[in-house]
Motif scaffolding. Structure first.
Motif, PDB file in Angstrom:
ATOM      1  N   ALA A 197       2.224   4.550   5.080  1.00 61.38           N
ATOM      2  CA  ALA A 197       1.844   3.445   5.967  1.00 61.38           C
ATOM      3  C   ALA A 197       2.718   3.491   7.219  1.00 61.38           C
ATOM      4  O   ALA A 197       3.902   3.857   7.156  1.00 61.38           O
ATOM      5  N   ASP A 199       3.652   1.780  11.391  1.00 56.48           N
ATOM      6  CA  ASP A 199       3.606   0.613  12.272  1.00 56.48           C
ATOM      7  C   ASP A 199       2.758   0.937  13.495  1.00 56.48           C
ATOM      8  O   ASP A 199       2.089   1.977  13.547  1.00 56.48           O
ATOM      9  N   SER A 208       2.491   3.693   0.437  1.00 54.60           N
ATOM     10  CA  SER A 208       1.593   2.676  -0.088  1.00 54.60           C
ATOM     11  C   SER A 208       0.507   3.315  -0.952  1.00 54.60           C
ATOM     12  O   SER A 208       0.066   4.436  -0.676  1.00 54.60           O
ATOM     13  N   THR A 213      -7.995   0.469  -0.297  1.00 54.07           N
ATOM     14  CA  THR A 213      -7.881   0.634   1.148  1.00 54.07           C
ATOM     15  C   THR A 213      -8.907   1.649   1.637  1.00 54.07           C
ATOM     16  O   THR A 213      -9.409   2.466   0.855  1.00 54.07           O
ATOM     17  N   THR A 231      -8.845  -2.915   9.637  1.00 52.45           N
ATOM     18  CA  THR A 231      -7.563  -2.987   8.950  1.00 52.45           C
ATOM     19  C   THR A 231      -6.463  -2.542   9.914  1.00 52.45           C
ATOM     20  O   THR A 231      -6.704  -1.760  10.838  1.00 52.45           O
ATOM     21  N   GLN A 233      -3.941  -0.547   9.559  1.00 55.12           N
ATOM     22  CA  GLN A 233      -3.633   0.885   9.579  1.00 55.12           C
ATOM     23  C   GLN A 233      -4.606   1.661  10.460  1.00 55.12           C
ATOM     24  O   GLN A 233      -4.195   2.540  11.227  1.00 55.12           O
ATOM     25  N   TYR A 236      -3.966   0.702  14.239  1.00 50.93           N
ATOM     26  CA  TYR A 236      -2.777   1.339  14.822  1.00 50.93           C
ATOM     27  C   TYR A 236      -3.083   2.764  15.268  1.00 50.93           C
ATOM     28  O   TYR A 236      -2.645   3.218  16.324  1.00 50.93           O
ATOM     29  N   TYR A 240      -8.141   7.506  11.559  1.00 53.75           N
ATOM     30  CA  TYR A 240      -7.223   8.096  10.591  1.00 53.75           C
ATOM     31  C   TYR A 240      -6.215   9.005  11.297  1.00 53.75           C
ATOM     32  O   TYR A 240      -6.583   9.893  12.062  1.00 53.75           O
ATOM     33  N   HIS A 242      -2.779   9.711   9.375  1.00 58.32           N
ATOM     34  CA  HIS A 242      -1.802   9.346   8.365  1.00 58.32           C
ATOM     35  C   HIS A 242      -1.486  10.553   7.476  1.00 58.32           C
ATOM     36  O   HIS A 242      -2.279  11.488   7.370  1.00 58.32           O
TER      37      HIS A 242
END
Length: 349
Positions: A197, A199, A208, A213, A231, A233, A236, A240, A242
Motif C-alpha cells: 500500500a 501514500d 496489505s 480490494t 478507492t 490506492q 493515488y 495500478y 503497485h
C-alpha cells in the motif's frame, strides 16, 4: 543471432541492436539502456505481431520519458525523499518524481550505453557505474544477459561493487499481447496475498492483504474491470502502480496475462520478492512509438520483477544492500504461448 547498427548518440558513439530468434519468437535488444526493443510472437492462429511497446529508431528512445523497454537502475522504483542511510552515512539522490528518486534518477541506467557481447542463445550487456553516480555509493559493474530459448526469454542480472551500496534492477517493458489497442481487456493473474500500500506520493506505507480490494488478482481478472473504482490506492496511482508481494523462494510464477482475442499468453517467473504491475497510467500521447502511433494511457502494461520500493529506508523489507565481495544475482523468465483458440471478440465491461 543478428547484430546491426541502430544509430549513434549525440557524442558519436554507436548503438547496436541484437536480434535473437528461437522457433517462432524474435526478440531485439539494444545496447542503449539495455532496452528490450521488440518481441514478436505468434497468436493462436499463427499471425505474428510485436507484443512489446517500442520505437522504430534511436531518436524515440533518446526522447522517451517513460522507460519503454529499458533496464532501470541503480535502484528501480522509488526511494522516498531522494535519500537513504547506509552504514551511518546519508546518501542524497536526485528527486525526479516529486520528492522521490525514481528508477535511479534522471540519468539512470536507462540513459546509458552498455557494452554488448554475444553469449550462447543471446547477448550479455555490461555497464560500469562510478562511485557517486546519481548519488549512489560505490563503483558498480552491472550485467544483464538476455537469452532466448525453448524456455522463453530469460533475463539474468548481476552486479558487483567496491563499496557498500544498494541495487535493484528490473526491465521496464510495456506489454500489449494484442499487438495494439488497450490492455484493459487483458486478463491478469497475480498469485499474491499481499500488496504494498502507498501514500499519495506512491511511497510504501504498509503491506496489505489483497482480499476485498480491487488489487486482488489471485483469480484471473480482466484488467479494466476494477480499474476505475473509487478507492484511495487507485486514485493515488491513477490506476495500478503497485508491488505485489510474492510468497516462496526461487524461480516461481509472478504473473500470467492472457489476451482473449489473439489467444496470446505471457507468463512471468522470477526469484525476486515482488512484481510491480503498472497499467500504463502516465502514458499521455506525448511520445510517438513504433509505426507512428502515439502511446496513450492503457496502451501497455508493465510487470517489473524487483525488490520492494523504498527498501533502503525500510529495514522491515528484504535488504537491497550489496557489499564488496558479494554478487547481486537474479533471474526473470518471460514465457510466451497461446490458449490454443482465441475468443471471437473482446470481453465486455
Amino acid at each position: 543471432m543478428q547484430r546491426e547498427p541502430f544509430g549513434s548518440l549525440p557524442d558519436g558513439r554507436g548503438v547496436e541492436r541484437y536480434v535473437l530468434r528461437s522457433g517462432d519468437l524474435e526478440v531485439a535488444v539494444l545496447t542503449y539502456g539495455a532496452v528490450l526493443q521488440s518481441v514478436r510472437a505468434p497468436d493462436a492462429q499463427g499471425a505474428v505481431a510485436d507484443v512489446a511497446l517500442g520505437y522504430d529508431d534511436l531518436a524515440g528512445y533518446l526522447g522517451d520519458s517513460t522507460y519503454v523497454g529499458a533496464v532501470v537502475g541503480r535502484f528501480a522504483n522509488r526511494i522516498a525523499g531522494g535519500r537513504f542511510v547506509l552504514d551511518d552515512a546519508e546518501h542524497v539522490l536526485p528527486q525526479n518524481h516529486g520528492t522521490s528518486c525514481l528508477h535511479g534518477g534522471p540519468e539512470g541506467f536507462h540513459t546509458r550505453l552498455w557494452s554488448g557481447r554475444e553469449v550462447p542463445g543471446g547477448v550479455e550487456l555490461t555497464l560500469t557505474s562510478p562511485d557517486g553516480d546519481m548519488g549512489f555509493p560505490g563503483a558498480l559493474t552491472a550485467t544483464v544477459r538476455y537469452v532466448l530459448d525453448d524456455e522463453g526469454l530469460t533475463l539474468t542480472y548481476g552486479a558487483t561493487t567496491d563499496r557498500a551500496t544498494v541495487v535493484n534492477l528490473t526491465n521496464h517493458a510495456y506489454w500489449n499481447l494484442a499487438g495494439g489497442g488497450s490492455i484493459e481487456d487483458h486478463v491478469l493473474e497475480l498469485p499474491a496475498e499481499r500488496f504494498v500500500a502507498v501514500d499519495d506520493r506512491l511511497i510504501p506505507t504498509e503491506l496489505s492483504p489483497v482480499t476485498g480490494t480491487p488489487l486482488d488478482f489471485r483469480s484471473p481478472t480482466r484488467v479494466g474491470d476494477r480499474l476505475r473504482e473509487a478507492t484511495a490506492q487507485l486514485r493515488y496511482a491513477q490506476g495500478y502502480d503497485h508491488a505485489w508481494v510474492l510468497d516462496g523462494e526461487g524461480l516461481r510464477r509472478a504473473a500470467r496475462v492472457t489476451d482473449p482475442v489473439s489467444g496470446r499468453v505471457l507468463e512471468v517467473l522470477t526469484d525476486q520478492p515482488s512484481v510491480q504491475f503498472y497499467s500504463g497510467n502516465f502514458l499521455d500521447g506525448s511520445v510517438v512509438g513504433r509505426g507512428g502511433r502515439a502511446y496513450r494511457q492503457g496502451d501497455g502494461l508493465c510487470l517489473e520483477t524487483q525488490h520492494l520500493p523504498d527498501s533502503p529506508n525500510r529495514p522491515d523489507f528484504p535488504s537491497t544492500t550489496l557489499r564488496p565481495g558479494q554478487t547481486y544475482a537474479t533471474r526473470t523468465t518471460f514465457r510466451f504461448g497461446t490458449t490454443g483458440r482465441p475468443a471471437l471478440e473482446p470481453a465486455s465491461g
